[in-house]
Design a protein around this motif. Structure first.
Motif, PDB file in Angstrom:
ATOM      1  N   VAL A   1       0.839  -1.206   0.000  1.00 32.73           N
ATOM      2  CA  VAL A   1       0.000   0.000   0.000  1.00 32.73           C
ATOM      3  C   VAL A   1       0.869   1.248   0.000  1.00 32.73           C
ATOM      4  O   VAL A   1       0.632   2.205  -0.753  1.00 32.73           O
ATOM      5  CB  VAL A   1      -0.952  -0.014   1.218  1.00 32.73           C
ATOM      6  N   ILE A   2       1.926   1.233   0.846  1.00 37.28           N
ATOM      7  CA  ILE A   2       2.791   2.412   0.917  1.00 37.28           C
ATOM      8  C   ILE A   2       3.517   2.623  -0.406  1.00 37.28           C
ATOM      9  O   ILE A   2       3.687   3.757  -0.870  1.00 37.28           O
ATOM     10  CB  ILE A   2       3.781   2.277   2.084  1.00 37.28           C
ATOM     11  N   GLY A   3       3.912   1.506  -1.040  1.00 37.14           N
ATOM     12  CA  GLY A   3       4.534   1.628  -2.348  1.00 37.14           C
ATOM     13  C   GLY A   3       3.595   2.284  -3.348  1.00 37.14           C
ATOM     14  O   GLY A   3       3.991   3.189  -4.088  1.00 37.14           O
ATOM     15  N   LEU A   4       2.325   1.851  -3.345  1.00 35.37           N
ATOM     16  CA  LEU A   4       1.353   2.450  -4.270  1.00 35.37           C
ATOM     17  C   LEU A   4       1.152   3.927  -3.970  1.00 35.37           C
ATOM     18  O   LEU A   4       1.108   4.769  -4.875  1.00 35.37           O
ATOM     19  CB  LEU A   4       0.015   1.703  -4.167  1.00 35.37           C
ATOM     20  N   MET A   5       1.052   4.246  -2.655  1.00 33.42           N
ATOM     21  CA  MET A   5       0.865   5.655  -2.284  1.00 33.42           C
ATOM     22  C   MET A   5       2.051   6.497  -2.737  1.00 33.42           C
ATOM     23  O   MET A   5       1.876   7.590  -3.290  1.00 33.42           O
ATOM     24  CB  MET A   5       0.719   5.759  -0.766  1.00 33.42           C
ATOM     25  N   SER A   6       3.277   5.966  -2.512  1.00 39.75           N
ATOM     26  CA  SER A   6       4.456   6.730  -2.915  1.00 39.75           C
ATOM     27  C   SER A   6       4.474   6.914  -4.421  1.00 39.75           C
ATOM     28  O   SER A   6       4.856   7.988  -4.913  1.00 39.75           O
ATOM     29  CB  SER A   6       5.734   6.022  -2.476  1.00 39.75           C
ATOM     30  N   GLY A   7       4.033   5.858  -5.155  1.00 39.60           N
ATOM     31  CA  GLY A   7       3.969   5.974  -6.601  1.00 39.60           C
ATOM     32  C   GLY A   7       3.029   7.073  -7.032  1.00 39.60           C
ATOM     33  O   GLY A   7       3.353   7.889  -7.910  1.00 39.60           O
ATOM     34  N   SER A   8       1.860   7.151  -6.374  1.00 37.18           N
ATOM     35  CA  SER A   8       0.916   8.196  -6.784  1.00 37.18           C
ATOM     36  C   SER A   8       1.422   9.577  -6.386  1.00 37.18           C
ATOM     37  O   SER A   8       1.204  10.555  -7.113  1.00 37.18           O
ATOM     38  CB  SER A   8      -0.472   7.918  -6.202  1.00 37.18           C
ATOM     39  N   VAL A   9       2.115   9.652  -5.233  1.00 36.87           N
ATOM     40  CA  VAL A   9       2.704  10.945  -4.862  1.00 36.87           C
ATOM     41  C   VAL A   9       3.725  11.377  -5.905  1.00 36.87           C
ATOM     42  O   VAL A   9       3.775  12.542  -6.307  1.00 36.87           O
ATOM     43  CB  VAL A   9       3.354  10.865  -3.457  1.00 36.87           C
ATOM     44  N   LEU A  10       4.539  10.385  -6.360  1.00 31.02           N
ATOM     45  CA  LEU A  10       5.547  10.692  -7.380  1.00 31.02           C
ATOM     46  C   LEU A  10       4.877  11.219  -8.644  1.00 31.02           C
ATOM     47  O   LEU A  10       5.300  12.240  -9.211  1.00 31.02           O
ATOM     48  CB  LEU A  10       6.358   9.436  -7.686  1.00 31.02           C
ATOM     49  N   ALA A  11       3.784  10.531  -9.058  1.00 29.31           N
ATOM     50  CA  ALA A  11       3.074  10.980 -10.269  1.00 29.31           C
ATOM     51  C   ALA A  11       2.524  12.386 -10.061  1.00 29.31           C
ATOM     52  O   ALA A  11       2.605  13.247 -10.953  1.00 29.31           O
ATOM     53  CB  ALA A  11       1.951  10.002 -10.590  1.00 29.31           C
ATOM     54  N   TYR A  12       1.993  12.628  -8.860  1.00 26.16           N
ATOM     55  CA  TYR A  12       1.424  13.957  -8.565  1.00 26.16           C
ATOM     56  C   TYR A  12       2.491  15.036  -8.635  1.00 26.16           C
ATOM     57  O   TYR A  12       2.298  16.087  -9.262  1.00 26.16           O
ATOM     58  CB  TYR A  12       0.776  13.922  -7.168  1.00 26.16           C
ATOM     59  N   VAL A  13       3.655  14.760  -7.985  1.00 24.91           N
ATOM     60  CA  VAL A  13       4.710  15.779  -7.955  1.00 24.91           C
ATOM     61  C   VAL A  13       5.265  16.024  -9.353  1.00 24.91           C
ATOM     62  O   VAL A  13       5.542  17.162  -9.739  1.00 24.91           O
ATOM     63  CB  VAL A  13       5.826  15.359  -6.975  1.00 24.91           C
ATOM     64  N   LEU A  14       5.397  14.927 -10.133  1.00 23.45           N
ATOM     65  CA  LEU A  14       5.868  15.099 -11.513  1.00 23.45           C
ATOM     66  C   LEU A  14       4.865  15.911 -12.307  1.00 23.45           C
ATOM     67  O   LEU A  14       5.238  16.724 -13.154  1.00 23.45           O
ATOM     68  CB  LEU A  14       6.085  13.727 -12.164  1.00 23.45           C
ATOM     69  N   GLY A  15       3.557  15.684 -12.016  1.00 23.17           N
ATOM     70  CA  GLY A  15       2.517  16.406 -12.735  1.00 23.17           C
ATOM     71  C   GLY A  15       2.538  17.896 -12.435  1.00 23.17           C
ATOM     72  O   GLY A  15       2.489  18.726 -13.342  1.00 23.17           O
ATOM     73  N   THR A  16       2.630  18.257 -11.147  1.00 18.96           N
ATOM     74  CA  THR A  16       2.601  19.675 -10.803  1.00 18.96           C
ATOM     75  C   THR A  16       3.943  20.341 -11.056  1.00 18.96           C
ATOM     76  O   THR A  16       4.009  21.557 -11.193  1.00 18.96           O
ATOM     77  CB  THR A  16       2.240  19.885  -9.327  1.00 18.96           C
ATOM     78  N   GLY A  17       5.006  19.534 -11.097  1.00 16.12           N
ATOM     79  CA  GLY A  17       6.308  20.104 -11.407  1.00 16.12           C
ATOM     80  C   GLY A  17       6.962  20.836 -10.255  1.00 16.12           C
ATOM     81  O   GLY A  17       8.002  21.463 -10.428  1.00 16.12           O
ATOM     82  N   GLN A  18       6.385  20.784  -9.065  1.00 10.67           N
ATOM     83  CA  GLN A  18       7.065  21.395  -7.915  1.00 10.67           C
ATOM     84  C   GLN A  18       6.738  20.630  -6.642  1.00 10.67           C
ATOM     85  O   GLN A  18       5.716  19.963  -6.554  1.00 10.67           O
ATOM     86  CB  GLN A  18       6.643  22.855  -7.765  1.00 10.67           C
TER      87      GLN A  18
END
Lengths: 125, 501
Positions: B40-57
């Motif tokens: 679960v934590i791996g999935l959450m970290s993955g989505s956080v990574l996608a989010y941060v890459l998306g917003t760019g900051q």
């Protein structure tokens, strides 16, 4: 070198000397109990240093009792909080070290870590 | 605020609470909870990574909505989210690979205690990655140490208890120095949040005030974390701790625990002090010299070793030396190379540990080199995996180790003083690596050796371990991905480092 500064901040100097004593005891003593005592001296020296840095001459502990709310009346409370946290950490690692020492003593009937190592090497396991 | 911004905090608290939960479960359920939590934590970290890459900051998560400088903060950027994801993947694979060993080597009544330690370890690693507060980092460094000690000593014999004691002693020396360094820095700047400290430190550096205390504090923190991550002269505890603990512990300790401290050091360099101040200080020269010494001496010790697990452990000393050498170069690309090497070493070293256990299983449980002859024929997957790991460590193209060596070489090129020593050390260390890893691989595939393992005249049967095979296949894939597809990863690291400022 300005030795006057050393005299003015003698308490900090004492804290650093204590840290050195504790550090070298933890590193160099063979006896596990003396190592643990060294660990405690080292940690306590750090807390002494922190507490000294939070203390301001002529001010009181930051507890409002007589209605004085001015910031000028009290010492910095954050180092005290850090010291408390640090004490909790050092108590738990001391407990862990002591329990490891008990385990080793029950097995090998000695507190000398180097002797335990040589015996383990002889057993060859 | 988007809901996804809660994920870093939720992943820390989830792993923290699953620890106590495991204490009331039996071993089997504790294992399932642990696997689920890591996934679960791996999935959450993955989505956080996608989010941060998306917003760019990056974003800052205020704990309890107290703003700086009073509150405690979590700070997430590309690099942090990526590291959290990567650590979860490695940890899951390490736990998967060591299932059979754990069931055999840990008492049944104590199985669940192991998972408490693993959950707490994950929690402290995540907190070290995400936190924006220096004192919080110190507290989680200690939690990390305590749970790592538990991982070493859970397999109860004299060796592991002695190794755990030695590990604790060295770690406590390191954390004492780290704490003193943090106290100095707090005394100088009056802040504990990384971004606030950085402002003050930059100001002090610009005016030249308190130069000596600043360098002393930086030195104390660097040396403290170097001791904890087993940089060369402080590595005495490492071979025993990695060599005798149970398989998943050894894999996790070598690939994650020491890397957590190194990542904290990167954060201190970039987010607390500022890289320009670091480069001007002499501390990086010290790290550089000891890194190079570690690269050579770790490999020399590994060559002399007759026990395969201890050999891999000594090889870790050499690889940690590479990482500190990259920091010591004092250039941006050097740090990128070091961070890439953190990833590549984590993927390769855990692969080697798991593969080595497959090989020793096929040799009647013996770890001595003379008994390993022909083991690659008896346990084919483990043999292939060990070969892949060895080639990666030596620096063969296609595998992850090659890319990190290439990056180190590129970083050293054109450096005014450190180019020659770095390149020579890289060359010597590669040759030494090749000596002990290829020696092992050749022995594994020695021609004419029997298809069946004979130990004292008896034929031993190898039990099939599907979990270990799955873990090995994924480790090999991870190595190939990092080796063949390095460009996006390097770009990710670079953008993450830029986001640090």
């Amino acid at each position: 070198m300005n030795f006057a500064n050393l005299l003015n901040n003698y308490a900090e100097a004492v804290a650093m000397i204590l840290f050195g004593i504790g550090f070298s005891n933890l590193l160099l003593q063979k006896n596990l109990m003396k190592k643990i005592i060294g660990l405690n001296i080292m940690d306590t020296a750090t807390y002494l240093f922190l507490a000294l840095k939070g203390y301001i001459e002529g001010r009181k502990a930051p507890v409002v009792v007589d209605g004085i709310q001015s910031v000028e009346a009290y010492v910095n409370p954050i180092p005290s909080g850090l010291v408390l946290t640090g004490i909790v950490v050092s108590v738990s690692v001391t407990a862990l070290m002591l329990s490891l020492t008990i385990r080793l003593y029950r097995r090998y009937h000695t507190l000398d870590l180097d002797e335990i190592s040589t015996r383990l090497k002889k057993e060859g396991k | 605020m988007d809901f996804i911004q809660n994920f870093p905090f939720m992943s820390i608290i989830l792993s923290l609470f699953s620890g106590p939960l495991s204490s009331i479960l039996n071993g089997k359920w504790a294992k399932r909870v642990n696997m689920a939590v890591i996934t679960v934590i791996g999935l959450m970290s993955g989505s956080v990574l996608a989010y941060v890459l998306g917003t760019g900051q990056g974003f800052v998560y205020r704990m309890g909505h107290f703003s700086a400088p009073w509150g405690n903060e979590i700070r997430v950027g590309v690099l942090e989210a990526f590291m959290a994801l990567f650590f979860c993947v490695i940890m899951l694979l390490c736990m998967l690979g060591g299932v059979a060993e754990r069931e055999k080597e840990i008492e049944v009544s104590k199985q669940n205690l192991y998972y408490i330690m693993v959950n707490l370890l994950l929690c402290s690693l995540l907190a070290l990655i995400y936190t924006n507060d220096l004192f919080t980092a110190y507290v989680f460094v200690e939690i990390n140490t305590i749970s790592a000690c538990g991982l070493i000593m859970i397999k109860q014999n004299g060796r592991t208890i002695e190794a755990a004691t030695r590990y604790m002693i060295m770690s406590l020396l390191g954390s004492g120095l780290l704490l003193l360094g943090i106290c100095f820095l707090y005394d100088l700047t009056g802040h504990l949040l990384m971004s606030n400290i950085k402002e003050q430190v930059q100001m002090l550096a610009a005016t030249g005030q308190y130069h000596i205390p600043l360098v002393v504090s930086l030195g104390l923190m660097s040396v403290g974390l170097a001791i904890k991550s087993a940089l060369y002269p402080f590595h005495a505890w490492l071979p025993d701790a990695y060599g005798y603990s149970t398989l998943s512990s050894a894999a996790i300790l070598s690939s994650l625990v020491s890397k957590g401290y190194i990542f904290l050091l990167v954060k201190i360099f970039y987010r607390v002090i500022g890289f320009n101040v670091i480069c001007e200080s002499k501390v990086i020269h010290v790290l550089f010299v000891f890194g190079i010494l570690g690269m050579i001496m770790g490999s020399v010790s590994a060559i002399q070793e007759r026990d395969i697990r201890r050999m891999i452990a000594y090889s870790s000393v050499a690889q940690i030396g590479y990482i500190y050498m990259g920091f010591g170069l004092g250039t941006e690309i050097g740090v990128v190379a070091s961070i890439y090497h953190i990833l590549s070493h984590a993927a390769t070293k855990s692969l080697l540990f798991v593969a080595a256990s497959g090989i020793t299983d096929a040799s009647g449980g013996s770890r001595q080199f003379r008994d390993l002859t022909g083991a690659g024929f008896r346990n084919k997957l483990a043999g292939i995996a060990f070969t892949v790991g060895s080639l990666s460590m030596v620096g063969m193209p296609m595998f992850s180790g090659f890319i990190s060596k290439l990056l180190f070489g590129q970083a050293a090129m054109g450096h005014t003083h450190k180019m020659l020593p770095t390149l020579i050390a890289l060359a010597v260390s590669t040759v030494l690596n090749a000596i002990y890893f290829m020696k092992t691989v050749i022995r594994l595939y020695a021609p004419g050796s029997g298809e069946e393992a004979m130990v004292e005249g008896r034929v031993i049967h190898i039990k099939e371990q599907p979990a270990k095979s799955v873990a090995l296949v994924f480790f090999i894939l991870l190595n190939l991905i990092l080796g063949l597809n390095s460009e996006p990863v390097i770009r990710l690291i670079e953008s993450g480092l830029q986001m640090f400022d």
